[in-house]
Write an enzyme that holds these catalytic residues in place. Structure first.
Site, mmCIF file in Angstrom:
data_model
loop_
_atom_site.group_PDB
_atom_site.id
_atom_site.type_symbol
_atom_site.label_atom_id
_atom_site.label_comp_id
_atom_site.label_asym_id
_atom_site.label_seq_id
_atom_site.Cartn_x
_atom_site.Cartn_y
_atom_site.Cartn_z
ATOM 1 N N ILE A 82 0.850 -1.193 0.000
ATOM 2 C CA ILE A 82 0.000 0.000 0.000
ATOM 3 C C ILE A 82 0.884 1.241 0.000
ATOM 4 O O ILE A 82 1.819 1.340 0.797
ATOM 5 C CB ILE A 82 -1.007 -0.002 1.176
ATOM 6 C CG1 ILE A 82 -1.870 1.251 1.117
ATOM 7 C CG2 ILE A 82 -0.344 -0.137 2.543
ATOM 8 C CD1 ILE A 82 -3.251 1.080 1.694
ATOM 9 N N MET A 124 0.976 4.982 0.604
ATOM 10 C CA MET A 124 0.417 6.241 1.113
ATOM 11 C C MET A 124 1.513 7.298 1.213
ATOM 12 O O MET A 124 1.397 8.403 0.694
ATOM 13 C CB MET A 124 -0.161 6.049 2.530
ATOM 14 C CG MET A 124 -1.215 4.989 2.674
ATOM 15 S SD MET A 124 -1.875 5.028 4.379
ATOM 16 C CE MET A 124 -2.376 3.359 4.583
ATOM 17 N N GLU A 137 -5.380 -2.102 10.632
ATOM 18 C CA GLU A 137 -3.918 -1.951 10.524
ATOM 19 C C GLU A 137 -3.316 -1.663 11.905
ATOM 20 O O GLU A 137 -2.314 -2.260 12.301
ATOM 21 C CB GLU A 137 -3.586 -0.816 9.543
ATOM 22 C CG GLU A 137 -2.101 -0.607 9.380
ATOM 23 C CD GLU A 137 -1.736 0.321 8.215
ATOM 24 O OE1 GLU A 137 -2.591 0.570 7.338
ATOM 25 O OE2 GLU A 137 -0.587 0.792 8.197
ATOM 26 N N GLY A 140 0.637 5.250 11.338
ATOM 27 C CA GLY A 140 0.334 6.490 12.073
ATOM 28 C C GLY A 140 1.239 6.539 13.289
ATOM 29 O O GLY A 140 1.281 5.580 14.076
HETATM 30 C C1 LIG Z 1 9.848 0.430 8.036
HETATM 31 C C2 LIG Z 1 8.739 1.316 7.553
HETATM 32 C C3 LIG Z 1 7.729 0.760 6.764
HETATM 33 C C4 LIG Z 1 6.705 1.573 6.273
HETATM 34 N N1 LIG Z 1 5.757 1.021 5.446
HETATM 35 C C5 LIG Z 1 4.878 1.848 4.834
HETATM 36 C C6 LIG Z 1 3.990 1.339 3.843
HETATM 37 O O1 LIG Z 1 3.968 0.135 3.535
HETATM 38 N N2 LIG Z 1 3.164 2.208 3.213
HETATM 39 C C7 LIG Z 1 3.152 3.536 3.490
HETATM 40 O O2 LIG Z 1 2.391 4.259 2.890
HETATM 41 N N3 LIG Z 1 3.974 4.040 4.454
HETATM 42 C C8 LIG Z 1 4.835 3.242 5.109
HETATM 43 N N4 LIG Z 1 5.694 3.742 6.057
HETATM 44 C C9 LIG Z 1 5.671 5.173 6.331
HETATM 45 C C10 LIG Z 1 5.103 5.524 7.707
HETATM 46 O O3 LIG Z 1 3.734 5.281 7.752
HETATM 47 C C11 LIG Z 1 5.479 6.988 7.987
HETATM 48 O O4 LIG Z 1 6.895 7.033 8.168
HETATM 49 C C12 LIG Z 1 4.763 7.555 9.191
HETATM 50 O O5 LIG Z 1 3.393 7.724 8.932
HETATM 51 C C13 LIG Z 1 5.346 8.917 9.617
HETATM 52 O O6 LIG Z 1 5.437 9.785 8.546
HETATM 53 P P1 LIG Z 1 6.820 10.552 8.255
HETATM 54 O O7 LIG Z 1 7.910 9.555 8.216
HETATM 55 O O8 LIG Z 1 6.632 11.420 7.075
HETATM 56 O O9 LIG Z 1 7.060 11.455 9.539
HETATM 57 P P2 LIG Z 1 6.521 12.943 9.763
HETATM 58 O O10 LIG Z 1 5.080 12.998 9.454
HETATM 59 O O11 LIG Z 1 7.424 13.890 9.066
HETATM 60 O O12 LIG Z 1 6.692 13.091 11.332
HETATM 61 C C14 LIG Z 1 7.909 13.550 11.959
HETATM 62 C C15 LIG Z 1 7.606 13.715 13.458
HETATM 63 O O13 LIG Z 1 6.621 14.734 13.623
HETATM 64 C C16 LIG Z 1 5.546 14.236 14.394
HETATM 65 N N5 LIG Z 1 4.284 14.846 13.981
HETATM 66 C C17 LIG Z 1 3.778 14.965 12.741
HETATM 67 N N6 LIG Z 1 2.559 15.531 12.776
HETATM 68 C C18 LIG Z 1 2.285 15.771 14.082
HETATM 69 C C19 LIG Z 1 1.178 16.331 14.776
HETATM 70 N N7 LIG Z 1 0.080 16.744 14.139
HETATM 71 N N8 LIG Z 1 1.242 16.436 16.126
HETATM 72 C C20 LIG Z 1 2.346 16.015 16.784
HETATM 73 N N9 LIG Z 1 3.419 15.462 16.192
HETATM 74 C C21 LIG Z 1 3.386 15.346 14.857
HETATM 75 C C22 LIG Z 1 5.529 12.739 14.108
HETATM 76 O O14 LIG Z 1 4.828 12.038 15.105
HETATM 77 C C23 LIG Z 1 7.010 12.434 14.079
HETATM 78 O O15 LIG Z 1 7.480 12.276 15.385
HETATM 79 C C24 LIG Z 1 6.694 2.944 6.591
HETATM 80 C C25 LIG Z 1 7.696 3.487 7.413
HETATM 81 C C26 LIG Z 1 8.707 2.691 7.868
HETATM 82 C C27 LIG Z 1 9.789 3.317 8.714
#
Ligand SMILES: Cc1cc2nc3c(=O)[nH]c(=O)nc-3n(C[C@H](O)[C@H](O)[C@H](O)COP(=O)(O)OP(=O)(O)OC[C@H]3O[C@@H](n4cnc5c(N)ncnc54)[C@H](O)[C@@H]3O)c2cc1C
Length: 391
Positions: free
Chosen positions: A137, A139, A256, A378
């Site tokens: 997936i 996203m 999920e 998330g």
């Molecule tokens: C091993 C791995 C597998 C993954 N697999 C998938 C997958 O199969 N498909 C997919 O689509 N994604 C996948 N992901 C992505 C994952 O879902 C995202 O990394 C995650 O949602 C966080 O997004 P980001 O990395 O952009 O962090 P950011 O959104 O940039 O967040 C950075 C920091 O800011 C904080 N933050 C952001 N917004 C807020 C808020 N409103 N209030 C307080 N704090 C906040 C976050 O909690 C975090 O601590 C994967 C990630 C990893 C590491």
């Protein structure tokens, strides 16, 4: 009856589990044997290669592991959520983060089962159940993870196709995968209400699997950066309604997040069991490490946290199996289980001393593999947002 636990664990966590029927327990036993015989022995090689080969996915299909939750008419076994849950528990107990079977079977398959039309189900589900097709997936993008509504990957209708341009990052099964449920914008001006989902065949021209990113843990799971350059996706690959993707995403995130909790609770149990065994064997200052009061106190905390987590998680699994778990409670289960898990694994690693930090020792692997659970599905900050909004 506490039959999913070993007798050693039963002595530590005494509240009986009542969740599973005999057929679930039999499935769990078969899964445990299959993992020990056919998967665990190859894990080190797959970690070095950064992915699980297609042949292993097919073996998972052969033994019926990939079809849990897929109806029989589409090649699955038609089992309930409890069957999936017990399979995930067995993976966690074996310390196996790969293949990302719960993503394939427990997260992506339900998008098709619950929201796909007849032709889409027939096209993909039988091959997903057999392991011929591996699913993912998409996203997350380089500039939008937590802020999912900010995705920029664009799908523009052109006759009977959508033309897709953009990129995704951190996509599990993104290299080995044949199918991706792709989150795209069909009406960017509408933000979340302009999100749609496309079932994209990853062999289409313009679909580029750019690289398998290197990770701290989960090393045998492939995690991809993807690019889409004028990918022409047939319009019949739209999953659900155009601009209706957001609602589907929100409803599927409940399962999920619960699956993360299912894995975390079983991981804590496995860590507790292996650590008690270790400290009772390991000698220091002329006695067992277990004989230090500090060790028993720390493990008493771990056992209590693990027991509380087990009871809460089983209640959430039970509610979800009845279709009654809401977004708020699923967020709590993901938040609580993963925070407990990190605390438990940190203590258990500490009690192993230097051995615990070695990659070829299971507690170190579990510690590294588990850390991402506070980040994906998330982040835990987003879970706190969801929970806090309802207070
Ligand atoms: C091993 C791995 C597998 C993954 N697999 C998938 C997958 O199969 N498909 C997919 O689509 N994604 C996948 N992901 C992505 C994952 O879902 C995202 O990394 C995650 O949602 C966080 O997004 P980001 O990395 O952009 O962090 P950011 O959104 O940039 O967040 C950075 C920091 O800011 C904080 N933050 C952001 N917004 C807020 C808020 N409103 N209030 C307080 N704090 C906040 C976050 O909690 C975090 O601590 C994967 C990630 C990893 C590491």
């Amino acid at each position: 009856m506490n039959a999913t636990h070993s007798s050693e664990l039963n002595a530590m966590l005494r509240l009986p589990r009542t969740l599973y029927a005999p057929e679930h327990l039999a499935f769990g036993d078969a899964m445990r044997r299959f993992l020990a015989a056919e998967i665990t022995p190859h894990m080190q090689k797959w970690e070095e290669e950064g992915m699980v080969p297609k042949s292993a996915w097919r073996r998972f299909g052969d033994v019926g592991a990939l079809g849990a939750g897929i109806p029989e008419e589409y090649g699955g076994a038609g089992e309930d959520f409890l069957t999936l849950a017990i399979a995930v528990e067995e993976h966690a107990r074996a310390g196996m983060a790969a293949p990302a079977f719960e993503l394939h079977t427990g997260i992506v398959a339900p998008y098709l089962v619950r929201h796909g039309n007849e032709a889409q189900k027939r096209a993909w589900l039988p091959r997903m159940a057999s392991g011929e097709v591996v699913a993912s997936i998409g996203m997350t993008e380089p500039n939008s993870g937590s802020d999912l509504a900010a995705v920029r990957t664009r799908a523009v209708r052109d006759g009977d196709h959508y033309v897709v341009n953009g990129s995704k990052i951190f996509i599990t099964n993104g290299i080995v995968g044949d199918l991706v449920v792709l989150v795209v914008k069909t009406a960017p001006e509408l933000k979340a209400k302009g999100v749609s989902l496309l079932l994209v065949d990853t062999s289409l021209p313009g679909y580029r699997k750019a690289r398998n990113v290197k990770k701290v843990g989960n090393k045998a799971q492939d995690t991809a950066e993807l690019f889409f350059d004028d990918v022409r996706v047939p319009a019949h690959c739209l999953l659900g309604e155009e601009n209706g993707g957001w609602k589907v995403l929100m409803s599927e995130l409940v399962q999920e997040r619960l699956l993360v909790a299912v894995r975390a609770a079983a991981t804590c149990e496995a860590a507790l069991e292996m650590t008690v065994r270790w400290v009772k064997e390991r000698q220091a200052f002329g006695g067992r490490v277990f004989d230090f009061q500090n060790t028993r106190f720390r493990l008493a905390d771990v056992a209590t946290q693990t027991q509380a987590l087990r009871v809460f998680t089983d209640r959430c699994i039970d509610l979800h199996a009845r279709g009654e778990l809401d977004m708020h409670s699923a967020a709590m289960s993901k938040l609580y289980s993963t925070e407990v898990q990190d605390s438990v694994l940190d203590t258990c690693m500490q009690l192993h001393g230097g051995t615990g930090y070695m990659w070829d020792y299971p507690i170190g692997r579990m510690w590294a593999d588990a850390r991402v659970h506070r980040i994906y599905a998330g982040t835990n900050e987003i879970m706190r947002e969801i929970i806090g909004r309802a207070l």
